[in-house]
Design an enzyme around this catalytic site. Structure first.
Site, PDB file in Angstrom:
ATOM      1  N   ARG A 388       0.858  -1.197   0.000  1.00 36.71           N
ATOM      2  CA  ARG A 388       0.000   0.000   0.000  1.00 36.71           C
ATOM      3  C   ARG A 388       0.886   1.236   0.000  1.00 36.71           C
ATOM      4  O   ARG A 388       1.905   1.278   0.690  1.00 36.71           O
ATOM      5  CB  ARG A 388      -0.921   0.055   1.218  1.00 36.71           C
ATOM      6  CG  ARG A 388      -1.925  -1.079   1.334  1.00 36.71           C
ATOM      7  CD  ARG A 388      -2.922  -0.812   2.456  1.00 36.71           C
ATOM      8  NE  ARG A 388      -3.632  -2.010   2.851  1.00 36.71           N
ATOM      9  CZ  ARG A 388      -4.725  -2.465   2.254  1.00 36.71           C
ATOM     10  NH1 ARG A 388      -5.212  -1.818   1.217  1.00 36.71           N
ATOM     11  NH2 ARG A 388      -5.326  -3.552   2.691  1.00 36.71           N
ATOM     12  N   HIS A 448       2.733  -9.554   0.614  1.00 34.85           N
ATOM     13  CA  HIS A 448       2.479  -8.796   1.831  1.00 34.85           C
ATOM     14  C   HIS A 448       3.768  -8.452   2.573  1.00 34.85           C
ATOM     15  O   HIS A 448       3.783  -7.616   3.459  1.00 34.85           O
ATOM     16  CB  HIS A 448       1.538  -9.595   2.749  1.00 34.85           C
ATOM     17  CG  HIS A 448       0.996  -8.815   3.896  1.00 34.85           C
ATOM     18  ND1 HIS A 448       1.390  -9.029   5.193  1.00 34.85           N
ATOM     19  CD2 HIS A 448       0.093  -7.809   3.942  1.00 34.85           C
ATOM     20  CE1 HIS A 448       0.754  -8.191   5.995  1.00 34.85           C
ATOM     21  NE2 HIS A 448      -0.030  -7.438   5.270  1.00 34.85           N
ATOM     22  N   TYR A 481      -0.031   4.014  12.539  1.00 35.98           N
ATOM     23  CA  TYR A 481       0.128   2.591  12.849  1.00 35.98           C
ATOM     24  C   TYR A 481       1.413   2.384  13.636  1.00 35.98           C
ATOM     25  O   TYR A 481       2.438   3.003  13.348  1.00 35.98           O
ATOM     26  CB  TYR A 481       0.232   1.748  11.568  1.00 35.98           C
ATOM     27  CG  TYR A 481      -0.989   1.690  10.702  1.00 35.98           C
ATOM     28  CD1 TYR A 481      -2.106   2.494  10.922  1.00 35.98           C
ATOM     29  CD2 TYR A 481      -1.033   0.812   9.623  1.00 35.98           C
ATOM     30  CE1 TYR A 481      -3.213   2.432  10.104  1.00 35.98           C
ATOM     31  CE2 TYR A 481      -2.140   0.734   8.791  1.00 35.98           C
ATOM     32  CZ  TYR A 481      -3.227   1.552   9.031  1.00 35.98           C
ATOM     33  OH  TYR A 481      -4.313   1.483   8.208  1.00 35.98           O
ATOM     34  N   ARG A 577      -4.150  -8.059  18.419  1.00 33.14           N
ATOM     35  CA  ARG A 577      -5.034  -6.908  18.293  1.00 33.14           C
ATOM     36  C   ARG A 577      -6.448  -7.291  17.864  1.00 33.14           C
ATOM     37  O   ARG A 577      -7.429  -6.836  18.418  1.00 33.14           O
ATOM     38  CB  ARG A 577      -4.472  -5.913  17.272  1.00 33.14           C
ATOM     39  CG  ARG A 577      -5.301  -4.620  17.174  1.00 33.14           C
ATOM     40  CD  ARG A 577      -4.970  -3.819  15.944  1.00 33.14           C
ATOM     41  NE  ARG A 577      -5.616  -4.346  14.752  1.00 33.14           N
ATOM     42  CZ  ARG A 577      -5.055  -4.415  13.546  1.00 33.14           C
ATOM     43  NH1 ARG A 577      -3.825  -4.026  13.382  1.00 33.14           N
ATOM     44  NH2 ARG A 577      -5.721  -4.896  12.523  1.00 33.14           N
TER      45      ARG A 577
END
Length: 716
Positions: A388, A448, A481, A577
Site C-alpha cells: 500500500r 504482503h 500505525y 489486536r
C-alpha cells in the site's frame, strides 16, 4: 430455544473461537473507545465512524465469502463446528446486536453533546428562513442537475444500485390509478457530494444531512404523479473474490483484476440498512429480488443516521481540528539517538543497524535513504516490495527519479491489496512507463512482505543496504500505525533478502535462509519448531516462555502447538489486536496462555515473536500474522533480530505491551474480552504515551520472564 441452546453449546465447547465472531469482538473494542468519556466528542465520533467502516468491509468480505459458499452450495464448517446456514443465523444475530449498540451510543451518549461542542446535526426544520433559502439554492444549482431518477416497471429493467450509497426508493402511481399499479423508482445520492450541507452561524455549525435536502424537494423529480412513499436505504454488496482466484490468475493478470473490480458494483447484496417506517411493499420486492431474509434488514430510527463513516466530515472539519489531540513530536530512535541530518544515512548504516519504531520514530530516515539512493551516482539498483502507498507517495517519486537516473529499479507491486487495487495499478503502470521492472504479483499469492534492497558500489566493493519491516511503505499510515522497521548493511540479512528477491522475480529455489523465515514455504513449520523447542525445554525443567504480538491468530495447526506447549508448562503471553481463534485459560488445554488485545490511539500493526530459548532468546519481527493466508497464500517474511541492543529494544516493546493497563482488553475462556483497569494504587500505563519517553537505560535490563531468566543464569 432448543436449537439456540445447541448452537451456543457447540460454540462454547469448541477448542477454537470463531474467526468471524472474534472479529466482531474486535469491533466492539473499537466501539468501546467511542463510549469513553475521557475522549473528546470528536474522538468518539471518529471511533464510531471507524466501526462503521470496519463493519462495511466485514460484510463485503467475510459475510460476502460466507454467501459464496451458500449461493454456490459449497460446504463450509466454522471453527465452532457450525455449518454455513446455522452459522449465518448466529452471525447475523451478533451483527444486529452490534448495530443496535452503535445507534444507541450515537443517540444517547453522543448527540446530547453536539451543541455544547459548537455543532449540530439537524433536519431542515431547525433552519431559519434565510438558511432555508441557501439550502434551496444548493439543491437547485448543485444537487438537482446531478441526480437521475431510475424507474423499475414492466418497461424498465431493474437498475444497478451501487454499493454503500444512500438511495431513496420512491413508490408512485398515476393519478386515478389503483394502488396495485404503483411503480418503484430509485434516486442514488452521488458519492462526490458531501454528506452534510454546512450552515455556519456565529457560534455553531449546522450540518444538514444531504438526504434531508433531497427528501424536502423530492417531488420535483416526480411531477404530475402521486408519491405514495419515500424510503431511504443503503445496501452492502459482496466484495469477496475468493472463488474466482485460481492458479491461472497470472494469465492476463491485470485485465483479470480490472474485471474483478467491476464486480464489486454488482455483487450479491448481503445487507440493507433502511429507515424505520419503510414501505413494506418496496422492501418485500427488494428482499425477493436479492434473496434476502429478515436478518439481512437493519432498521434505523429517524433520530439516528445511516452510515456513520460520513461523520469524518465533522471530525476533520477545519473549525474543529484543534479539538483533536495533538500527536507528540517524534523522538529519536534508540539505536540512532544522535541523529545528525547532515550525515549521510549510507555512512551511518555502514557502522550500525537502526530500528525505527513508528509512529514514535519518524519514517524520515527510510524516506531519506530511498531519496538519496535515487540521486546517488554510486547506487546501482533498488529492489522493493509494495503493498500500500500513500497518496502523492514520496516512495513512488523516489523510484521514478531513480529510474530517470538510469538505475536498475525492480518493484514487486501487489495489485490485489484490498480496496487499494485501482491506486496500485495506476502507480505500478506509472513506474513501468518510466522504465522500472514491475512484477504484478506472483501467481495466486499476495505480496504482503515489506522488503527493500539498495545496491551501492563503494570503491572496489559493493554494499547492500537492506530495509525489513512490518509496515507498508506509506508515510501517512506511519503516523497512525505502530510498526517496526530495521535498516542494516549486515551481509547475512543482505544475502537472505537478495535470495528472496531472486526467488520472487525469477525462477530460483533458494538455499536455506540464515535469518529470514518466509512464506509460502516453511514459515508455519519453522514457527512450530520454535514452539516445540519451548515445550521440550519446559518438559526438561529448563526455563521457557513465549511472547508473541500479532494482528491476528487463526491458524489451527499453530494454535494446537501453542495448546501443547501450554500443557507442557510453557508460560505463553499473546498480544493479538484483532482476530484470535485460540481459546485461553481453559482447564487441561490452555491454562498457561494469556491473551490480550490493545486498542487505542494508534492501530497496533507490528508483529514480534519472542522465544525464550532457555535464556538465549530469539526475537523475530516482520510482516506475518499467524493465519492460514499468511502461511499459505501470501509472500511474507520474518527476520531474526541479531543486534543485541536492538533485540533488547524489541523485547521492551513487548514488555510495554504487557504492562499497558489503559488500552488493554484480556480475552477470557468463554470468548468475551474484559477491559483492563489499573489496580488500586497502580499508576496508569498507556503504552501509546510511554514509548515517547523510553530511553536507552530503560531497556538495559529488560526481562519478559524474570524467574526463568534467573534460572538460566544459574544454569550458565
Amino acid at each position: 430455544m432448543v436449537r439456540i441452546d445447541r448452537v451456543s453449546s457447540m460454540i462454547n465447547n469448541s477448542r477454537y473461537i470463531s474467526r468471524d465472531i472474534s472479529w466482531l469482538k474486535f469491533n466492539e473494542r473499537v466501539l468501546d473507545q467511542a463510549h469513553s468519556g475521557n475522549r473528546t466528542i470528536f474522538e468518539r465520533l471518529k471511533f464510531l465512524s471507524i466501526t462503521d467502516s470496519n463493519l462495511d468491509e466485514f460484510l463485503m468480505i467475510r459475510v460476502g465469502s460466507l454467501y459464496n459458499y451458500i449461493d454456490y452450495n459449497r460446504e463450509r464448517v466454522d471453527y465452532s463446528g457450525l455449518r454455513e446456514v446455522p452459522f449465518k443465523r448466529r452471525l447475523f444475530a451478533e451483527l444486529q446486536r452490534f448495530h443496535t449498540e452503535q445507534h444507541e451510543l450515537y443517540k444517547q451518549e453522543l448527540k446530547p453533546y453536539f451543541e455544547e461542542n459548537d455543532f449540530q446535526i439537524c433536519k431542515l426544520d431547525g433552519l431559519s428562513s434565510e438558511e432555508h433559502a441557501q439550502v434551496e439554492q444548493y439543491f437547485k444549482k448543485t444537487i438537482y442537475p446531478m441526480i437521475t431518477p431510475m424507474v423499475f416497471d414492466s418497461y424498465h429493467t431493474f437498475p444497478i444500485l451501487m454499493n454503500r450509497l444512500l438511495i431513496f426508493g420512491v413508490t408512485t402511481k398515476n393519478p386515478g390509478d389503483k394502488k396495485k399499479h404503483r411503480k418503484l423508482s430509485f434516486i442514488q445520492i452521488p458519492q462526490n457530494l458531501p454528506r452534510f450541507y454546512e450552515v455556519e452561524r456565529e457560534e455553531v455549525i449546522i450540518f444538514v444531512p444531504i438526504e434531508e435536502i433531497i427528501r424536502k424537494y423530492i417531488a420535483k423529480f416526480f411531477r404530475n404523479v402521486e408519491i405514495l412513499s419515500v424510503n431511504l436505504f443503503r445496501i452492502t454488496r459482496n466484495g469477496d473474490f475468493t472463488l474466482e482466484e485460481s492458479d491461472e490468475i497470472d494469465t492476463n493478470f491485470l485485465e483479470e483484476i480490472k474485471r474483478k473490480l467491476k464486480t464489486r458494483k454488482t455483487g450479491r447484496v448481503v445487507r440493507i440498512e433502511i429507515e424505520e417506517g419503510y414501505d413494506k411493499w418496496m422492501l418485500n420486492l427488494l428482499k425477493k429480488r436479492w434473496e434476502l431474509e429478515e436478518e439481512n434488514i437493519f432498521e434505523i430510527s429517524e433520530d439516528s443516521l445511516i452510515d456513520f463513516s460520513s461523520l469524518m466530515q465533522i471530525v476533520f472539519h477545519n473549525e474543529f481540528r484543534d479539538r483533536l489531540p495533538v500527536q507528540p513530536s517524534f523522538v529519536p530512535p534508540l539505536s540512532y539517538p544522535d541523529h545528525d541530518l547532515s550525515e549521510s544515512i549510507f555512512d551511518v548504516l555502514k557502522n550500525k543497524d537502526i530500528l525505527l519504531h513508528h509512529p514514535y520514530n519518524s519514517i524520515e530516515p527510510l524516506l531519506g535513504l530511498l531519496e538519496q539512493a535515487a540521486e546517488d551516482p554510486l547506487v546501482l539498483a533498488i529492489k522493493i516490495t509494495i503493498y500500500r502507498l500513500a497518496d502523492d507517495s514520496r516512495v513512488t517519486a523516489a523510484l521514478l527519479k531513480a529510474a530517470e537516473n538510469g538505475k536498475n529499479v525492480s518493484v514487486l507491486f501487489e495489485v490485489k491489496a484490498r480496496f487499494d487495487e485501482e491506486n496500485n495499478i495506476r502507480e505500478a503502470q506509472k513506474l513501468q512507463k518510466a522504465g522500472c521492472f514491475v512484477i504484478y504479483g506472483i501467481s495466486s499469492f499476495k505480496t504482503h512482505t515489506k522488503l527493500m534492497l539498495i545496491v551501492r558500489k563503494e570503491g572496489a566493493k559493493v554494499t547492500r543496504y537492506v530495509h525489513m519491516s512490518s509496515g507498508n511503505y506509506n508515510e501517512n499510515t506511519a503516523r497512525l500505525y505502530t510498526d517496526l522497521s530495521l535498516l542494516t548493511t549486515n551481509e547475512i540479512y543482505a544475502h537472505d533478502v537478495s535470495e528472496f528477491f531472486n526467488v520472487i522475480t525469477g525462477h530460483s529455489n533458494p538455499e536455506a535462509y540464515k535469518n529470514l523465515i518466509t512464506a509460502p514455504g516453511s514459515m508455519r513449520e519453522q514457527l512450530i519448531d520454535l514452539i516445540r523447542q519451548e515445550a521440550e525445554n519446559a518438559r526438561q525443567g529448563l526455563p521457557s516462555g513465549m511472547v508473541i504480538k500479532v494482528n491476528s491468530l487463526e491458524d489451527r495447526q499453530t494454535i494446537d502447538e501453542l495448546y501443547e506447549a501450554s500443557q507442557a508448562g510453557v508460560p505463553i503471553k499473546l498480544v493479538v489486536r484483532g482476530i484470535c481463534c485460540l481459546r485461553p485459560e481453559r482447564e487441561g488445554l490452555s491454562e498457561n496462555i494469556m491473551v490480550k488485545s490493545i486498542v487505542g490511539d494508534f492501530l497496533e500493526h507490528a508483529r514480534l515473536y519472542y522465544f525464550h530459548q532457555a535464556g538465549k532468546p530469539k526475537v523475530y519481527g516482520g510482516s506475518a500474522d499467524m493465519m492460514v493466508r499468511s502461511f499459505d497464500r501470501r509472500l511474507e517474511s520474518l527476520f531474526l533480530v541479531l543486534d543485541k541492543n536492538i533485540r533488547k529494544e524489541a523485547m521492551n516493546i513487548l514488555l510495554y505491551n504487557l504492562r499497558d493497563n489503559v488500552n488493554s482488553y484480556v480475552l477470557k475462556e468463554d470468548g468475551h474480552y474484559e477491559k483492563v483497569q489499573p489496580d488500586e494504587g497502580e499508576e496508569p500505563f498507556n503504552l501509546h504515551r510511554e514509548f515517547y519517553k523510553v530511553r536507552q537505560h530503560d531497556i538495559h535490563e529488560v526481562k519478559l520472564f524474570e524467574e526463568e531468566l534467573q534460572q538460566a543464569q544459574a544454569l550458565d
